[in-house]
Design a protein around this motif. Structure first.
Motif, PDB file in Angstrom:
ATOM      1  N   ALA A 182     -35.763  17.901  37.235  1.00  0.00           N
ATOM      2  CA  ALA A 182     -36.397  17.045  38.370  1.00  0.00           C
ATOM      3  C   ALA A 182     -37.521  17.683  39.146  1.00  0.00           C
ATOM      4  O   ALA A 182     -38.087  17.250  39.958  1.00  0.00           O
ATOM      5  CB  ALA A 182     -35.028  16.523  39.322  1.00  0.00           C
ATOM      6  N   ILE A 183     -37.653  19.011  38.573  1.00  0.00           N
ATOM      7  CA  ILE A 183     -38.617  19.903  39.244  1.00  0.00           C
ATOM      8  C   ILE A 183     -40.215  19.218  38.985  1.00  0.00           C
ATOM      9  O   ILE A 183     -40.360  18.727  37.884  1.00  0.00           O
ATOM     10  CB  ILE A 183     -38.844  21.157  38.510  1.00  0.00           C
ATOM     11  CG1 ILE A 183     -37.325  22.089  38.801  1.00  0.00           C
ATOM     12  CG2 ILE A 183     -40.144  22.006  39.074  1.00  0.00           C
ATOM     13  CD1 ILE A 183     -37.469  23.332  38.148  1.00  0.00           C
ATOM     14  N   VAL A 197     -35.943  23.439  44.740  1.00  0.00           N
ATOM     15  CA  VAL A 197     -35.014  22.765  43.976  1.00  0.00           C
ATOM     16  C   VAL A 197     -34.563  21.540  45.014  1.00  0.00           C
ATOM     17  O   VAL A 197     -33.909  22.044  46.083  1.00  0.00           O
ATOM     18  CB  VAL A 197     -33.710  23.437  43.553  1.00  0.00           C
ATOM     19  CG1 VAL A 197     -32.951  22.528  42.583  1.00  0.00           C
ATOM     20  CG2 VAL A 197     -34.114  24.512  42.515  1.00  0.00           C
ATOM     21  N   THR A 198     -35.007  20.282  44.900  1.00  0.00           N
ATOM     22  CA  THR A 198     -34.627  19.277  45.647  1.00  0.00           C
ATOM     23  C   THR A 198     -33.499  18.220  45.083  1.00  0.00           C
ATOM     24  O   THR A 198     -32.925  17.877  46.068  1.00  0.00           O
ATOM     25  CB  THR A 198     -35.879  18.437  45.776  1.00  0.00           C
ATOM     26  OG1 THR A 198     -36.488  17.924  44.567  1.00  0.00           O
ATOM     27  CG2 THR A 198     -37.151  19.223  46.387  1.00  0.00           C
ATOM     28  N   GLU A 232     -46.801  14.893  37.439  1.00  0.00           N
ATOM     29  CA  GLU A 232     -46.407  16.205  38.256  1.00  0.00           C
ATOM     30  C   GLU A 232     -45.000  16.654  37.573  1.00  0.00           C
ATOM     31  O   GLU A 232     -44.616  17.767  38.029  1.00  0.00           O
ATOM     32  CB  GLU A 232     -46.325  15.923  39.757  1.00  0.00           C
ATOM     33  CG  GLU A 232     -47.627  16.033  40.298  1.00  0.00           C
ATOM     34  CD  GLU A 232     -48.325  17.387  40.038  1.00  0.00           C
ATOM     35  OE1 GLU A 232     -47.559  18.362  40.692  1.00  0.00           O
ATOM     36  OE2 GLU A 232     -49.346  17.451  39.337  1.00  0.00           O
ATOM     37  N   LEU A 233     -44.196  16.020  36.825  1.00  0.00           N
ATOM     38  CA  LEU A 233     -42.918  16.501  36.633  1.00  0.00           C
ATOM     39  C   LEU A 233     -43.230  17.653  35.699  1.00  0.00           C
ATOM     40  O   LEU A 233     -44.041  17.644  34.726  1.00  0.00           O
ATOM     41  CB  LEU A 233     -42.358  15.418  35.552  1.00  0.00           C
ATOM     42  CG  LEU A 233     -41.612  14.149  36.423  1.00  0.00           C
ATOM     43  CD1 LEU A 233     -41.231  12.887  35.354  1.00  0.00           C
ATOM     44  CD2 LEU A 233     -40.275  14.744  37.234  1.00  0.00           C
ATOM     45  N   GLU A 242     -39.031  10.995  33.067  1.00  0.00           N
ATOM     46  CA  GLU A 242     -38.114  11.963  33.184  1.00  0.00           C
ATOM     47  C   GLU A 242     -37.364  12.436  32.057  1.00  0.00           C
ATOM     48  O   GLU A 242     -36.586  11.488  31.399  1.00  0.00           O
ATOM     49  CB  GLU A 242     -37.245  12.134  34.519  1.00  0.00           C
ATOM     50  CG  GLU A 242     -36.737  13.374  34.812  1.00  0.00           C
ATOM     51  CD  GLU A 242     -35.876  13.160  36.137  1.00  0.00           C
ATOM     52  OE1 GLU A 242     -34.581  13.738  36.272  1.00  0.00           O
ATOM     53  OE2 GLU A 242     -36.642  12.879  37.339  1.00  0.00           O
ATOM     54  N   LEU A 243     -37.497  13.600  31.591  1.00  0.00           N
ATOM     55  CA  LEU A 243     -36.418  13.687  30.365  1.00  0.00           C
ATOM     56  C   LEU A 243     -35.095  13.872  30.970  1.00  0.00           C
ATOM     57  O   LEU A 243     -34.537  14.312  31.908  1.00  0.00           O
ATOM     58  CB  LEU A 243     -36.841  15.317  29.804  1.00  0.00           C
ATOM     59  CG  LEU A 243     -35.751  15.691  28.664  1.00  0.00           C
ATOM     60  CD1 LEU A 243     -36.216  14.984  27.512  1.00  0.00           C
ATOM     61  CD2 LEU A 243     -36.339  17.236  28.430  1.00  0.00           C
ATOM     62  N   THR A 244     -34.008  13.281  29.915  1.00  0.00           N
ATOM     63  CA  THR A 244     -32.673  12.943  30.564  1.00  0.00           C
ATOM     64  C   THR A 244     -31.883  14.193  29.992  1.00  0.00           C
ATOM     65  O   THR A 244     -32.140  14.810  29.106  1.00  0.00           O
ATOM     66  CB  THR A 244     -32.087  11.545  29.836  1.00  0.00           C
ATOM     67  OG1 THR A 244     -31.935  11.932  28.201  1.00  0.00           O
ATOM     68  CG2 THR A 244     -33.022  10.399  30.021  1.00  0.00           C
ATOM     69  N   ILE A 245     -30.856  14.325  30.981  1.00  0.00           N
ATOM     70  CA  ILE A 245     -29.886  15.451  30.459  1.00  0.00           C
ATOM     71  C   ILE A 245     -29.265  15.208  29.045  1.00  0.00           C
ATOM     72  O   ILE A 245     -29.311  16.389  28.378  1.00  0.00           O
ATOM     73  CB  ILE A 245     -28.808  15.434  31.536  1.00  0.00           C
ATOM     74  CG1 ILE A 245     -29.412  15.807  33.175  1.00  0.00           C
ATOM     75  CG2 ILE A 245     -27.741  16.517  31.245  1.00  0.00           C
ATOM     76  CD1 ILE A 245     -28.351  15.520  33.978  1.00  0.00           C
ATOM     77  N   HIS A 246     -29.080  13.957  28.976  1.00  0.00           N
ATOM     78  CA  HIS A 246     -28.357  13.760  27.343  1.00  0.00           C
ATOM     79  C   HIS A 246     -29.288  14.062  26.297  1.00  0.00           C
ATOM     80  O   HIS A 246     -29.004  14.800  25.438  1.00  0.00           O
ATOM     81  CB  HIS A 246     -27.846  12.360  27.418  1.00  0.00           C
ATOM     82  CG  HIS A 246     -27.472  11.997  25.835  1.00  0.00           C
ATOM     83  ND1 HIS A 246     -26.205  12.377  25.415  1.00  0.00           N
ATOM     84  CD2 HIS A 246     -27.987  11.278  25.028  1.00  0.00           C
ATOM     85  CE1 HIS A 246     -26.103  11.771  24.410  1.00  0.00           C
ATOM     86  NE2 HIS A 246     -27.169  11.140  23.927  1.00  0.00           N
TER      87      HIS A 246
END
Length: 326
Positions: A182-183, A197-198, A232-233, A242-246
Motif C-alpha cells: 500500500a506504500i 506506513v498508513t 504513486e503506488l 495495486e499488486l494483490t497480496i495473493h
C-alpha cells in the motif's frame, strides 16, 4: 427472512466493530467464525437466544468441529455448489488446534460484547479455556538463502525487479506484506531513510526504517518503475493497479521453490525480527518497529533462536568474558 436474536446481535456486534475501525480481515474473521457457531446452535441445538447459550454448548461445538473436519461446515449451503469443498485435498482432514483457538477467541469477543451490553445473565465464555498447543518453531532464512532467493527474480523485467525490491524491503523493515503493497512514493523519506506506513493492522500509522543499501536499491527501482507506470503506488502492477497480496505470495513461493526454500511473506517479517535481535537490537525498539501493541506480543512471536544462535550471543555478551580477570 427474520433474524434470530443471536443473528440480530451479531449484526449489531459487526456494526460496533466497524465503528471501531477494525480491519476488513478482522471483521471477516469475526463474521465467518461466529456465524458458523450460530448456525450450529440453531440447527443442532435449536438455540436462538443469547441467554440460552451455555459453556457446555461451546465445548460441544468444538468437539463437533474436531469430529467433522475441514470444510464440512459452511455459512451458506449453496456455496458448496460453487466452491466444491469436497474436491479439496484437505477436505475432512483434522482442524488444527490453532484454528480452533482462533474460533474460540472470536466467540469470546462476541459474548464478552453481549455481556457488556447487558444481554447475558451469565457469560458462557467465562470458563472456556483455549486448547493447549505446542508452539511451532519458526525457521530462519540465512544470508546465502536470501541472496539466492532474490536472484530468482528476473530484474531486467518490471515485475521481476518489483518483486525483488518488495522482498528486500520486507526483510529490511519487518513490514507486513499488506502494509508494504500500500506504500506510495510520497511516503518515503529518503533524507532520514524511513517510510510512513498508513495501512496498518491496528489502523495506527507508524514509521519503519530502512538501510543505506535499501535506499540505493529503492532510488534505482523508482526510476525504473516510472518508465513503466504512472502511479504513486510504489509497487503497482503494469496496469497501475495495486499488486494483490495473493499475487505476490505466489510469485515469492515460486521463486523459493526454484531453490528448494519454502517461503512466504510473513516469514520475511519473522526473519527481520530474528536478525534484528541477533545483531544486537533490543526487543522494545523491535516492538515499536513491528507495530505491536505490547512487548509481550513481540516476545511470544519472535524469540525462536537455535542453540548455536544463543551460544553466539552469549559469547558476545558474557560479563566474565569482558572482565580482565587474571
Amino acid at each position: 427472512m427474520k433474524l434470530t436474536e443471536l443473528e440480530f446481535f451479531l449484526e449489531d456486534f459487526l456494526t460496533y466493530c466497524q465503528a471501531k475501525n477494525l480491519s476488513r480481515k478482522t471483521l471477516s474473521s469475526y463474521e465467518q467464525s461466529i456465524k458458523l457457531f450460530l448456525i450450529y446452535l440453531k440447527t443442532e441445538l435449536l438455540i436462538e437466544e443469547p441467554e440460552k447459550v451455555k459453556a457446555a454448548h461451546i465445548r460441544q461445538y468444538i468437539k463437533y468441529i474436531q469430529e467433522r473436519g475441514k470444510y464440512t461446515v459452511v455459512n451458506n449451503e449453496r456455496s458448496k455448489k460453487v466452491n466444491f469443498p469436497e474436491n479439496r485435498t484437505d477436505y475432512k482432514k483434522t482442524v488444527s488446534n490453532i484454528t480452533i483457538n482462533n474460533y474460540l477467541r472470536n466467540i469470546r469477543v462476541f459474548f464478552n460484547y453481549l455481556d457488556r451490553e447487558g444481554e447475558l445473565r451469565k457469560n458462557p465464555v467465562d470458563t472456556i479455556e483455549l486448547i493447549k498447543t505446542e508452539r511451532r518453531k519458526k525457521n530462519g532464512i540465512t544470508e546465502v538463502e536470501f541472496i539466492n532467493l532474490i536472484n530468482q527474480f528476473d530484474y531486467t523485467k518490471f515485475h521481476g525487479f518489483r518483486n525483488k525490491i518488495i522482498t528486500m524491503l520486507l526483510q529490511d523493515t519487518g513490514m507486513r506484506i499488506g502494509e508494504c503493497l500500500a506504500i506510495v512514493v510520497t511516503n518515503i523519506d529518503f533524507k532520514h531513510r524511513m517510510i510512513l506506513v498508513t495501512r496498518t493492522k491496528g489502523r495506527k500509522e507508524r514509521y519503519v526504517y530502512y538501510s543505506q543499501e535499501m535506499a540505493r536499491a529503492l532510488r534505482h527501482y523508482i526510476k525504473f518503475k516510472d518508465r513503466y507506470t504512472s502511479t504513486e503506488l510504489l509497487f503497482p502492477t503494469a496496469r497501475n493497479t495495486e499488486l494483490t497480496i495473493h499475487s505476490y505470495e505466489k510469485q515469492l513461493r515460486d521463486a523459493g521453490e526454484r531453490i528448494g526454500l519454502p517461503v512466504h511473506p510473513h516469514q520475511l517479517r519473522n526473519n527481520f525480527s530474528r536478525h534484528f535481535l541477533l545483531n544486537g537490537g533490543d526487543i522494545y525498539t523491535l516492538s515499536k518497529i513491528l507495530g505491536h501493541s505490547s512487548v509481550k506480543v513481540t516476545e511470544e512471536a519472535y524469540l525462536d533462536f537455535t542453540h548455536e544462535e544463543i551460544s553466539s550471543q552469549y559469547q558476545k555478551h558474557s560479563p566474565l568474558a569482558k572482565w580482565k580477570i587474571k
